[in-house]
Design an enzyme around this catalytic site. Structure first.
Site, PDB file in Angstrom:
ATOM      1  N   ARG A 231      -1.413   3.687  19.624  1.00  0.00           N
ATOM      2  CA  ARG A 231      -2.803   3.386  19.951  1.00  0.00           C
ATOM      3  C   ARG A 231      -3.057   3.769  21.408  1.00  0.00           C
ATOM      4  O   ARG A 231      -2.160   3.641  22.268  1.00  0.00           O
ATOM      5  CB  ARG A 231      -3.099   1.892  19.781  1.00  0.00           C
ATOM      6  CG  ARG A 231      -3.196   1.433  18.336  1.00  0.00           C
ATOM      7  CD  ARG A 231      -4.445   1.957  17.633  1.00  0.00           C
ATOM      8  NE  ARG A 231      -4.544   1.479  16.259  1.00  0.00           N
ATOM      9  CZ  ARG A 231      -4.130   2.157  15.195  1.00  0.00           C
ATOM     10  NH1 ARG A 231      -3.587   3.359  15.327  1.00  0.00           N
ATOM     11  NH2 ARG A 231      -4.282   1.652  13.978  1.00  0.00           N
ATOM     12  N   HIS A 279      -6.355  11.976  16.883  1.00  0.00           N
ATOM     13  CA  HIS A 279      -5.987  10.817  16.045  1.00  0.00           C
ATOM     14  C   HIS A 279      -5.839  11.239  14.571  1.00  0.00           C
ATOM     15  O   HIS A 279      -6.502  10.687  13.691  1.00  0.00           O
ATOM     16  CB  HIS A 279      -7.031   9.686  16.189  1.00  0.00           C
ATOM     17  CG  HIS A 279      -6.477   8.335  15.786  1.00  0.00           C
ATOM     18  ND1 HIS A 279      -6.891   7.163  16.353  1.00  0.00           N
ATOM     19  CD2 HIS A 279      -5.546   7.989  14.854  1.00  0.00           C
ATOM     20  CE1 HIS A 279      -6.237   6.155  15.791  1.00  0.00           C
ATOM     21  NE2 HIS A 279      -5.413   6.634  14.880  1.00  0.00           N
TER      22      HIS A 279
HETATM   23  P1  NAP Z   1       5.576  -2.008  11.842  1.00  0.00           P
HETATM   24  O1  NAP Z   1       6.337  -1.689  10.597  1.00  0.00           O
HETATM   25  O2  NAP Z   1       4.899  -3.333  11.941  1.00  0.00           O
HETATM   26  O3  NAP Z   1       6.585  -1.828  13.063  1.00  0.00           O
HETATM   27  C1  NAP Z   1       6.264  -2.258  14.347  1.00  0.00           C
HETATM   28  C2  NAP Z   1       7.526  -2.241  15.202  1.00  0.00           C
HETATM   29  O4  NAP Z   1       7.164  -2.574  16.548  1.00  0.00           O
HETATM   30  C3  NAP Z   1       8.558  -3.264  14.760  1.00  0.00           C
HETATM   31  O5  NAP Z   1       9.851  -2.706  14.855  1.00  0.00           O
HETATM   32  C4  NAP Z   1       8.405  -4.387  15.788  1.00  0.00           C
HETATM   33  O6  NAP Z   1       9.597  -5.128  16.036  1.00  0.00           O
HETATM   34  C5  NAP Z   1       8.037  -3.596  17.013  1.00  0.00           C
HETATM   35  N1  NAP Z   1       7.374  -4.440  18.010  1.00  0.00           N
HETATM   36  C6  NAP Z   1       6.186  -5.104  17.891  1.00  0.00           C
HETATM   37  N2  NAP Z   1       5.907  -5.788  19.023  1.00  0.00           N
HETATM   38  C7  NAP Z   1       6.951  -5.569  19.856  1.00  0.00           C
HETATM   39  C8  NAP Z   1       7.260  -6.007  21.155  1.00  0.00           C
HETATM   40  N3  NAP Z   1       6.451  -6.836  21.852  1.00  0.00           N
HETATM   41  N4  NAP Z   1       8.427  -5.585  21.706  1.00  0.00           N
HETATM   42  C9  NAP Z   1       9.271  -4.771  21.023  1.00  0.00           C
HETATM   43  N5  NAP Z   1       9.028  -4.313  19.783  1.00  0.00           N
HETATM   44  C10 NAP Z   1       7.882  -4.712  19.211  1.00  0.00           C
HETATM   45  O7  NAP Z   1       4.440  -0.912  12.112  1.00  0.00           O
HETATM   46  P2  NAP Z   1       4.356   0.591  11.550  1.00  0.00           P
HETATM   47  O8  NAP Z   1       3.854   0.589  10.154  1.00  0.00           O
HETATM   48  O9  NAP Z   1       5.631   1.285  11.848  1.00  0.00           O
HETATM   49  O10 NAP Z   1       3.181   1.176  12.471  1.00  0.00           O
HETATM   50  C11 NAP Z   1       3.298   1.215  13.883  1.00  0.00           C
HETATM   51  C12 NAP Z   1       1.983   1.603  14.530  1.00  0.00           C
HETATM   52  O11 NAP Z   1       1.731   2.994  14.336  1.00  0.00           O
HETATM   53  C13 NAP Z   1       0.735   0.941  13.934  1.00  0.00           C
HETATM   54  O12 NAP Z   1       0.557  -0.364  14.441  1.00  0.00           O
HETATM   55  C14 NAP Z   1      -0.370   1.890  14.364  1.00  0.00           C
HETATM   56  O13 NAP Z   1      -0.909   1.461  15.595  1.00  0.00           O
HETATM   57  C15 NAP Z   1       0.341   3.226  14.569  1.00  0.00           C
HETATM   58  N6  NAP Z   1      -0.153   4.258  13.629  1.00  0.00           N
HETATM   59  C16 NAP Z   1      -0.809   5.350  14.137  1.00  0.00           C
HETATM   60  C17 NAP Z   1      -1.287   6.337  13.283  1.00  0.00           C
HETATM   61  C18 NAP Z   1      -1.949   7.589  13.810  1.00  0.00           C
HETATM   62  O14 NAP Z   1      -2.543   8.355  13.048  1.00  0.00           O
HETATM   63  N7  NAP Z   1      -1.856   7.882  15.083  1.00  0.00           N
HETATM   64  C19 NAP Z   1      -1.091   6.223  11.886  1.00  0.00           C
HETATM   65  C20 NAP Z   1      -0.395   5.102  11.412  1.00  0.00           C
HETATM   66  C21 NAP Z   1       0.075   4.125  12.284  1.00  0.00           C
HETATM   67  P3  NAP Z   1      10.297  -6.046  14.881  1.00  0.00           P
HETATM   68  O15 NAP Z   1      10.776  -5.059  13.833  1.00  0.00           O
HETATM   69  O16 NAP Z   1      11.413  -6.702  15.570  1.00  0.00           O
HETATM   70  O17 NAP Z   1       9.222  -6.949  14.358  1.00  0.00           O
END
Ligand code: NAP
Length: 316
Positions: A231, A279
């Site tokens: 983001r 994006h």
């Molecule tokens: P996810 O499965 O919820 O994974 C999030 C990861 O971040 C987890 O490993 C979590 O740790 C870690 N995390 C969260 N807060 C943290 C902190 N304070 N310190 C350290 N680690 C932290 O999410 P996802 O499905 O992989 O998606 C990730 C992000 O990608 C989304 O939130 C979105 O913003 C972005 N995204 C962007 C696009 C685009 O087109 N650009 C498309 C899709 C997604 P734990 O495993 O220990 O909980």
């Protein structure tokens, strides 16, 4: 007496609504579908909402809301609303196709940077046969993935399989074959110190907002590259430009921005060491989204638990 037909309200920019109303119209389900800003509806009749970034304050006016479905994997657009009804289950978009496409984006831009493809692109424009060795071998180009969840782990595995040393940083420790796991704030600096290509795949929460800043960049080795596919709120754009201009960072790949669309006068557009994409790293397929929403509504109507419900207190 037959049960009232539930209502799904779609809250998106109006021009985009047909992407979802189209597949919904042909779905064999009993469901009223309304588009916010286009159709008349009574707030008390709204059972479900599908959105990405609803106007702040809107969702709290739906007194009978049963669940909210996010069009994206990230839910920061909902939780940014201080009046978001936190007792209502918030379901995020999780699908293998989305993770596969995100991983593709990450792999492609890692390789473009690592293989110095820009040098060959400009040489071709000048009709120049410019051969060169890889300045840094693959097995000494260390990738660090911030946010080692659904998408981060897949992208990490793909890069590991290409021969890069990969590490992931998350809140909790992970066990992934051939990938080093760093966990928590206390291991953040050690993670940065061993990272030549830093890829942000964190959710945007109060803890992660602004994490790509001058302090973080200073802890990366000289010549590192930063990729932000999470983001725009993760990145301090001024700090990034300063780190690039000082020569400390060698490049940046940005798919997301503090302000989207990226303003025409943003210095990022023309910066020689920045790649900008609008994006598009991965976009949730509307037909898949509709299937997931209908299956979620079916579960909710039957009183069954929903999948992929966000922990609102954690913010992701
Ligand atoms: P996810 O499965 O919820 O994974 C999030 C990861 O971040 C987890 O490993 C979590 O740790 C870690 N995390 C969260 N807060 C943290 C902190 N304070 N310190 C350290 N680690 C932290 O999410 P996802 O499905 O992989 O998606 C990730 C992000 O990608 C989304 O939130 C979105 O913003 C972005 N995204 C962007 C696009 C685009 O087109 N650009 C498309 C899709 C997604 P734990 O495993 O220990 O909980």
């Amino acid at each position: 007496m037959s049960k009232r037909q539930p209502t799904l309200l779609i809250v998106v920019p109006l021009g985009w609504a047909p992407l979802w109303t189209g597949p919904l119209a042909s779905a064999p389900v009993r469901l009223n579908v309304a588009v916010h800003g286009r159709d008349d509806y009574r707030p008390q009749d709204v059972d479900y909402v599908l959105s990405f970034r609803p106007p702040p304050g809107l969702l709290k006016t739906f007194s009978n809301l049963k669940a909210v479905f996010s069009l994206g994997a990230g839910v920061d657009g909902f939780l940014a609303d201080p009046e978001y009804p936190r007792h209502v289950p918030l379901v995020r978009f999780v699908h293998p196709q989305l993770s596969i496409e995100m991983a593709q984006y990450v792999v492609m831009h890692t390789l473009i940077f690592h293989r110095h493809q820009d040098v060959f692109d400009s040489a071709q424009k000048e009709h120049k046969w410019r051969q060169m060795m890889l300045p840094r071998p693959t097995d000494r180009t260390r990738i660090g993935i911030l946010g080692f969840g659904e998408i981060g782990q897949l992208a990490g595995a793909r890069l590991r399989d290409l021969g890069f040393p990969v590490a992931g940083w998350s809140r909790s420790r992970k066990q992934v074959d051939g990938i080093e796991s760093f966990a928590g704030q206390e291991e953040f600096d050690a993670f940065l110190a061993r990272t030549d290509i830093l890829i942000c795949l964190l959710p945007l929460t109060p803890q992660t907002r602004g994490i790509l800043n001058a302090r973080t960049f200073a802890r990366l080795p000289e010549g590192a590259m930063v990729m932000n596919v999470a983001r725009g709120g993760h990145l301090n754009e001024t700090d990034l430009i300063a780190a690039l201009d000082s020569g400390h960072l060698a490049g940046a790949v940005l798919d997301v921005f503090q302000s989207e669309p990226l303003p025409e006068d943003s210095p990022l557009w023309a910066h020689p060491r920045v790649r900008v994409t609008p994006h598009i790293a991965a976009i949730s397929d509307p037909a898949v989204t509709v299937d997931m929403v209908l299956s979620g509504i079916g579960r909710a109507e039957r009183g069954e638990p929903l999948d992929n419900v966000v922990d609102v207190s954690r913010g992701y």
